[in-house]
Scaffold this motif. Sequence first.
Motif, mmCIF file in Angstrom:
data_model
loop_
_atom_site.group_PDB
_atom_site.id
_atom_site.type_symbol
_atom_site.label_atom_id
_atom_site.label_comp_id
_atom_site.label_asym_id
_atom_site.label_seq_id
_atom_site.Cartn_x
_atom_site.Cartn_y
_atom_site.Cartn_z
ATOM 1 N N PRO A 137 10.219 2.987 -0.195
ATOM 2 C CA PRO A 137 10.424 4.450 -0.267
ATOM 3 C C PRO A 137 10.417 4.980 -1.701
ATOM 4 C CG PRO A 137 11.913 3.485 1.338
ATOM 5 C CD PRO A 137 11.265 2.344 0.617
ATOM 6 N N ILE A 138 10.988 4.226 -2.631
ATOM 7 C CA ILE A 138 10.990 4.649 -4.041
ATOM 8 C C ILE A 138 9.595 4.497 -4.641
ATOM 9 C CG2 ILE A 138 11.923 4.160 -6.339
ATOM 10 C CD1 ILE A 138 14.510 3.268 -4.986
ATOM 11 N N VAL A 139 8.962 3.341 -4.375
ATOM 12 C CA VAL A 139 7.645 3.063 -4.940
ATOM 13 C C VAL A 139 6.604 4.069 -4.446
ATOM 14 C CG1 VAL A 139 5.760 1.374 -4.966
ATOM 15 C CG2 VAL A 139 8.129 0.615 -5.291
ATOM 16 N N ASN A 140 6.726 4.467 -3.176
ATOM 17 C CA ASN A 140 5.768 5.410 -2.596
ATOM 18 C C ASN A 140 6.129 6.878 -2.845
ATOM 19 O OD1 ASN A 140 4.152 3.373 -1.573
ATOM 20 N ND2 ASN A 140 5.266 3.277 0.372
ATOM 21 N N ALA A 169 -4.098 -13.967 8.507
ATOM 22 C CA ALA A 169 -4.727 -12.667 8.767
ATOM 23 C C ALA A 169 -4.247 -11.622 7.762
ATOM 24 C CB ALA A 169 -4.429 -12.211 10.187
ATOM 25 N N GLY A 170 -2.953 -11.630 7.461
ATOM 26 C CA GLY A 170 -2.405 -10.676 6.503
ATOM 27 C C GLY A 170 -2.910 -10.911 5.100
ATOM 28 N N LEU A 171 -2.988 -12.183 4.694
ATOM 29 C CA LEU A 171 -3.409 -12.502 3.336
ATOM 30 C C LEU A 171 -4.885 -12.183 3.092
ATOM 31 C CD1 LEU A 171 -1.580 -15.914 2.874
ATOM 32 C CD2 LEU A 171 -1.098 -13.801 1.634
ATOM 33 N N THR A 172 -5.684 -12.165 4.157
ATOM 34 C CA THR A 172 -7.108 -11.885 3.990
ATOM 35 C C THR A 172 -7.496 -10.487 4.492
ATOM 36 O OG1 THR A 172 -7.597 -12.965 6.111
ATOM 37 C CG2 THR A 172 -7.738 -14.314 4.129
ATOM 38 N N SER A 173 -6.495 -9.676 4.827
ATOM 39 C CA SER A 173 -6.769 -8.322 5.300
ATOM 40 C C SER A 173 -7.344 -7.462 4.168
ATOM 41 C CB SER A 173 -5.478 -7.674 5.810
ATOM 42 O OG SER A 173 -5.616 -6.278 5.913
ATOM 43 N N PRO A 174 -8.514 -6.866 4.348
ATOM 44 C CA PRO A 174 -9.097 -6.007 3.286
ATOM 45 C C PRO A 174 -8.165 -4.882 2.879
ATOM 46 C CG PRO A 174 -10.737 -6.500 4.977
ATOM 47 C CD PRO A 174 -9.423 -7.011 5.495
ATOM 48 N N LYS A 175 -7.455 -4.311 3.839
ATOM 49 C CA LYS A 175 -6.544 -3.205 3.542
ATOM 50 C C LYS A 175 -5.406 -3.662 2.641
ATOM 51 C CE LYS A 175 -3.854 0.390 5.892
ATOM 52 N NZ LYS A 175 -3.437 0.915 7.220
ATOM 53 N N ILE A 176 -4.812 -4.816 2.972
ATOM 54 C CA ILE A 176 -3.699 -5.330 2.163
ATOM 55 C C ILE A 176 -4.192 -5.754 0.786
ATOM 56 C CG2 ILE A 176 -2.049 -7.234 1.976
ATOM 57 C CD1 ILE A 176 -1.664 -7.051 4.997
ATOM 58 N N ILE A 177 -5.343 -6.419 0.736
ATOM 59 C CA ILE A 177 -5.887 -6.856 -0.555
ATOM 60 C C ILE A 177 -6.182 -5.663 -1.454
ATOM 61 C CG2 ILE A 177 -7.904 -7.917 -1.650
ATOM 62 C CD1 ILE A 177 -7.954 -9.899 0.701
ATOM 63 N N LYS A 203 -4.698 -2.718 -1.459
ATOM 64 C CA LYS A 203 -3.427 -2.178 -1.965
ATOM 65 C C LYS A 203 -2.824 -3.088 -3.032
ATOM 66 C CE LYS A 203 -2.010 0.495 2.106
ATOM 67 N NZ LYS A 203 -0.989 0.677 3.154
ATOM 68 N N TYR A 204 -2.977 -4.390 -2.819
ATOM 69 C CA TYR A 204 -2.430 -5.354 -3.771
ATOM 70 C C TYR A 204 -3.159 -5.245 -5.110
ATOM 71 C CZ TYR A 204 -0.690 -9.895 -5.401
ATOM 72 O OH TYR A 204 -0.094 -10.907 -6.107
ATOM 73 N N ARG A 205 -4.479 -5.135 -5.086
ATOM 74 C CA ARG A 205 -5.250 -4.962 -6.314
ATOM 75 C C ARG A 205 -4.837 -3.672 -7.042
ATOM 76 N NH1 ARG A 205 -10.327 -7.204 -7.130
ATOM 77 N NH2 ARG A 205 -10.883 -8.909 -5.737
ATOM 78 N N ARG A 216 -3.377 -3.038 -10.853
ATOM 79 C CA ARG A 216 -4.031 -2.133 -11.802
ATOM 80 C C ARG A 216 -3.030 -1.131 -12.376
ATOM 81 N NH1 ARG A 216 -8.412 -2.232 -8.034
ATOM 82 N NH2 ARG A 216 -7.753 -0.238 -7.138
ATOM 83 N N PHE A 217 -2.155 -0.630 -11.490
ATOM 84 C CA PHE A 217 -1.125 0.305 -11.958
ATOM 85 C C PHE A 217 -0.199 -0.398 -12.945
ATOM 86 C CE2 PHE A 217 3.012 2.303 -11.849
ATOM 87 C CZ PHE A 217 2.715 3.663 -11.874
#
Length: 442
Positions: free
Chosen positions: A63-66, A130-138, A140-142, A146-147
């Motif tokens: 909640p704080i990060v977003n 599945a989570g570790l290779t999810s394009p959506k999660i990857i 967001k992680y990238r 970058r931030f």
Amino acid sequence: MALLAAAPGLPSQADLKAELDDAIAAQARGYYAPDEDERLGNSYQRYLSVRAALWEVVVDLLPIVNGKAPASKEDFYRSYAIALCAASMLMRTGEFLVDMAQDRPVVWQKLDAAEPRYAIERKTFTALYAGLTSPKIIAKYRKSWRFYRRYKAQILSVMTGPLYGDIAALLEAEASQHRFKLADDIMGRLSYRGFSYKRRHISAARKTLFSIFEVSGSRIAALKQPFVKPRGAPKRVNDAVRAQVLELCQPGDVLVTRHDDALSNIFLPGYWPHAVLFLGNTEQRAKLGLPEIEAARHHHGERIVFMESKKDGVMFRPVEDTLELDAFVVLRPVISDTGRREAVTRAMSHVGKLYDFAFDFSSADKLACTELIYRAYHGADNINFTLTEIAGRKCLSAEDLMNQAIGGGWFDVHAAYGIDGDNWDHKAQARAKLAASFESVF
């Protein structure tokens, strides 16, 4: 701080090397040995527990990060650093598991198997992969990294003092270990999809196969061969013999047994088809330092002396349940008290599991009778059983178990009943008669 508490629980480099060595050996062999299984189970359970704690850290700070919860710029940067550090630990350690398993089907199958002893559900690893290779999660992680790199100076400026300084050091260590390559992300996802497709089909086939074996095995177990014994004839092991067993046996003894007229004798290999573990009475178990059997007292009280896997599952059992049969051999482990206590304690940890009608020794979520003995004793002191292929599966028949146990000097033939008439034999004589009763190699 939960992050600092969880971090030491992640696998160390030594842990990772040991797990990778076990994985390589298991893949080459075609299955995990019980001692490797125990190490992987303990490590995997610890990893999943730490993973849950780290994920809770991330969720609490989202909640704080977003920007959905009010916070000062300092609190935002601190929350961002802590959440990113926790997420990075999750991804990095998860990637090790993926690297270890993705090209090793035996390892993947083991990590995906249900294991009630460790509260691990079926397909846990597939969900993690599945989570570790999810394009959506990857993606967001990238973006998160970058931030961090863009505002690194501002973030680290507020990460001072004993608590935040330690987290900053962890975050910098995580940053130094990440190398992002788009090609790796794409190949990881393709690898997951390919193996997931195969796993779904293999899993469906195994479920069907197990169901067939469960139905047919349950029915066969209750049937008798005609003309072997007179109709209504009792079992040759009577109450007097059972009483002698209670006097003779010690906790950790293995009994290999036989019903003369069981129809299952036709389908199971060899003259001796079944094995059980003697636990001893309450006093004997306490003397050896074994766990108490609280759950069993409600049903059988002090009568619990055996542990056995048969069609109704892996259960603690009274003598009249287990020894309703015609012949048996008592094998005594040549082992230290410590090794015997550890072996029996391991066996007891499997109570409540289903019987494995498919005889799949690669998984520990269901156990056949000899698999209970195998998983208890393999790795205890110098005991090292080897599985053999029977009907396309690597397993351990009761006679293979005896050949290896006696031939390897790990167990002595202590006594036998019913091999040659309704009488007892002991030690050397029992060993000689046992050797003549099947294709022995000891």
